[in-house]
Design an enzyme around this catalytic site. Structure first.
Site, PDB file in Angstrom:
ATOM      1  N   ARG A  53       0.840  -1.211   0.000  1.00 55.15           N
ATOM      2  CA  ARG A  53       0.000   0.000   0.000  1.00 55.15           C
ATOM      3  C   ARG A  53       0.869   1.252   0.000  1.00 55.15           C
ATOM      4  O   ARG A  53       0.484   2.302  -0.511  1.00 55.15           O
ATOM      5  CB  ARG A  53      -0.976  -0.003   1.181  1.00 55.15           C
ATOM      6  CG  ARG A  53      -1.829   1.251   1.268  1.00 55.15           C
ATOM      7  CD  ARG A  53      -3.206   1.054   1.903  1.00 55.15           C
ATOM      8  NE  ARG A  53      -3.212   0.185   3.061  1.00 55.15           N
ATOM      9  CZ  ARG A  53      -2.727   0.503   4.255  1.00 55.15           C
ATOM     10  NH1 ARG A  53      -2.192   1.678   4.469  1.00 55.15           N
ATOM     11  NH2 ARG A  53      -2.781  -0.370   5.252  1.00 55.15           N
ATOM     12  N   TYR A 105     -13.963  17.244 -16.116  1.00 58.82           N
ATOM     13  CA  TYR A 105     -14.408  15.851 -16.201  1.00 58.82           C
ATOM     14  C   TYR A 105     -15.559  15.625 -15.216  1.00 58.82           C
ATOM     15  O   TYR A 105     -15.507  16.077 -14.067  1.00 58.82           O
ATOM     16  CB  TYR A 105     -13.200  14.970 -15.866  1.00 58.82           C
ATOM     17  CG  TYR A 105     -13.451  13.505 -15.923  1.00 58.82           C
ATOM     18  CD1 TYR A 105     -13.762  12.884 -17.131  1.00 58.82           C
ATOM     19  CD2 TYR A 105     -13.364  12.710 -14.787  1.00 58.82           C
ATOM     20  CE1 TYR A 105     -13.984  11.527 -17.198  1.00 58.82           C
ATOM     21  CE2 TYR A 105     -13.578  11.345 -14.841  1.00 58.82           C
ATOM     22  CZ  TYR A 105     -13.895  10.764 -16.048  1.00 58.82           C
ATOM     23  OH  TYR A 105     -14.105   9.411 -16.095  1.00 58.82           O
ATOM     24  N   ASP A 177      -5.426  18.634 -15.457  1.00 56.08           N
ATOM     25  CA  ASP A 177      -5.747  17.258 -15.833  1.00 56.08           C
ATOM     26  C   ASP A 177      -5.275  17.084 -17.275  1.00 56.08           C
ATOM     27  O   ASP A 177      -5.848  17.645 -18.203  1.00 56.08           O
ATOM     28  CB  ASP A 177      -7.262  17.021 -15.681  1.00 56.08           C
ATOM     29  CG  ASP A 177      -7.647  15.566 -15.908  1.00 56.08           C
ATOM     30  OD1 ASP A 177      -6.972  14.889 -16.710  1.00 56.08           O
ATOM     31  OD2 ASP A 177      -8.638  15.114 -15.298  1.00 56.08           O
ATOM     32  N   LYS A 202      -6.102   5.873 -19.749  1.00 57.97           N
ATOM     33  CA  LYS A 202      -6.370   6.284 -21.131  1.00 57.97           C
ATOM     34  C   LYS A 202      -5.110   6.160 -22.001  1.00 57.97           C
ATOM     35  O   LYS A 202      -4.651   5.076 -22.230  1.00 57.97           O
ATOM     36  CB  LYS A 202      -6.940   7.703 -21.127  1.00 57.97           C
ATOM     37  CG  LYS A 202      -7.998   7.961 -20.033  1.00 57.97           C
ATOM     38  CD  LYS A 202      -9.283   7.189 -20.259  1.00 57.97           C
ATOM     39  CE  LYS A 202     -10.251   7.251 -19.077  1.00 57.97           C
ATOM     40  NZ  LYS A 202     -10.559   8.570 -18.553  1.00 57.97           N
TER      41      LYS A 202
END
Ligand code: PLP
Length: 388
Positions: A53, A105, A177, A202
């Protein structure tokens, strides 16, 4: 254990995409670093790993690659783009103001509206494509200025350098972004932004088979906050997803060149097609921010938005008649996709609001893949014919 220290500091993007972030191989000679499928690490190991983690060789490799490609000192990887957004937003406290682009977004908007605004974070949305709104940065001195360029789904292009300069003067942190452009076509940190945030799901990964996110910066304090968020909020990716993104990224330059070339060609042809109302693509001269787009991006990327001038029913028919474009959300993979924002990504937005920003029923968004452009064009033409 770092294997890439011999890489010349002036190596170019294409070389760095393949050779940076290839560590933890030297004891086996593996040409490609393996996936470290382990939850925990033996105390006292030379890499300083303890628990996945809070870090993994696969995270570190991907972080090194992405930082190098974004032209940044640091990078932290996350489970998804939304996890990366959560990490940045989690640094805010009650009363802080975020001045955000109005066409951010959808999930960024939802995360602020449904989660962080509950905790007293204030968010004001403005149209950053309109320079008349720039003085708001100096007036309001927001904690964060949140922009995206090109935006989803309208592909507005926002002047990153101009906004970063004003925000720096006002003491605000600029988050860009960079998902729609990718590091190959646009590097926000080099343009003056503090943070470049990416959904690596993406174009970075590019193969539609993994999720991921990242935040890059040159700022040691921000890096500490991001590493803290990765472990303390549990926002880390799986080592396997990080490995897949590391693999995908090696071909980013080739993919982005083809995505951009294909999309520019299709957008140019669509614009000349009878009956089509409008076509928007950052590198078409008709794009309202063509100058800004070509100033800050080295290619137009793979997304095209167009109003086909058809009713909802006929637009739906067009989409079902396509063979090479799969109807699906998301973008940035090697395969072409199509989406209908009015009924898919933006379905939750009231019709009047949606239409007022240009998302009418005939609007479709193409995520142009890297197939042969003539095959893609033939597919669009036959589907348009069938829909009419
Ligand atoms: C997809 C996307 C995100 C969110 O990324 P996930 O990996 O899906 O969580 C954020 N910003 C933009 C612009 C995106 O396209």
């Amino acid at each position: 254990m770092k294997d890439d220290s011999s890489l010349s500091p002036d190596s170019r993007f294409e070389t760095r995409a393949i050779h940076v972030g290839q560590d933890w191989r030297d004891q086996t000679g593996a040409v490609i670093p393996p996936v470290y499928l382990t939850s925990t690490f033996e105390t006292g190991n030379p890499g300083g790993f303890d628990y996945t983690r809070s870090g993994s060789p696969n995270f570190r490799n991907l972080q090194n690659t992405l930082a190098s490609l974004e032209g940044a000192k640091h990078c932290t990887v996350f489970a998804s783009g939304v996890s990366a957004i959560t990490a940045v937003a989690s640094t805010l406290k009650s009363g802080d103001l975020v001045l955000a682009e109005e066409n951010v977004y959808g999930c960024t908007y939802r995360l602020f509206a449904r989660v962080f605004e509950k905790f007293g974070v204030k968010v004001k949305y403005v149209n950053f494509a309109n320079e008349a709104n720039f003085p708001l940065i100096k007036q309001l001195k927001p904690t964060l200025v949140w922009i995206e360029s090109p935006t989803n789904p309208l592909l507005k292009c926002i002047d990153i350098a101009a906004i970063s300069k004003l925000a720096r003067a006002a003491g605000s942190t600029v988050v860009v972004d960079n998902t729609f452009a990718s590091a190959f076509l646009q590097r926000p940190i080099e343009l003056g932004a503090h943070l470049s945030l990416i959904s690596t799901t993406k174009y970075s990964n590019g193969h539609s088979d993994a999720l991921g996110g990242a935040v890059c910066s040159n700022d040691d304090e921000w890096q500490e906050k991001m590493i803290f968020a990765q472990k303390a909020l549990g926002l880390q990716p799986s080592p396997f997803d990080a490995w897949l993104v590391s693999r995908g990224i090696k071909t980013m330059n080739l993919r982005m060149e083809r995505h951009s070339a294909n999309a520019l060609e299709l957008a140019t042809r669509l614009e000349k097609t009878k009956g089509i109302k409008w076509v928007r693509y950052p590198f078409l001269k008709s794009h309202p921010q063509y100058k800004i787009a070509t100033k800050q991006m080295s290619g137009g990327s793979g997304l095209i938005v167009a109003d086909l001038g058809l009713s909802t029913a006929k637009t739906m028919k067009f989409m079902t008649k396509l063979h090479l474009f799969t109807q699906a959300e998301s973008l940035g993979g090697i395969e072409s996709l199509i989406c209908h924002p009015a009924t898919m990504t933006h379905a939750s937005i009231p019709k009047e609001v949606r239409e007022s920003v240009g998302i009418t029923d005939g609007v479709v968004r193409f995520s142009v893949g890297i197939e042969h452009v003539e095959d893609l064009w033939n597919d669009i033409q036959q589907a348009l014919k069938a829909a009419k």
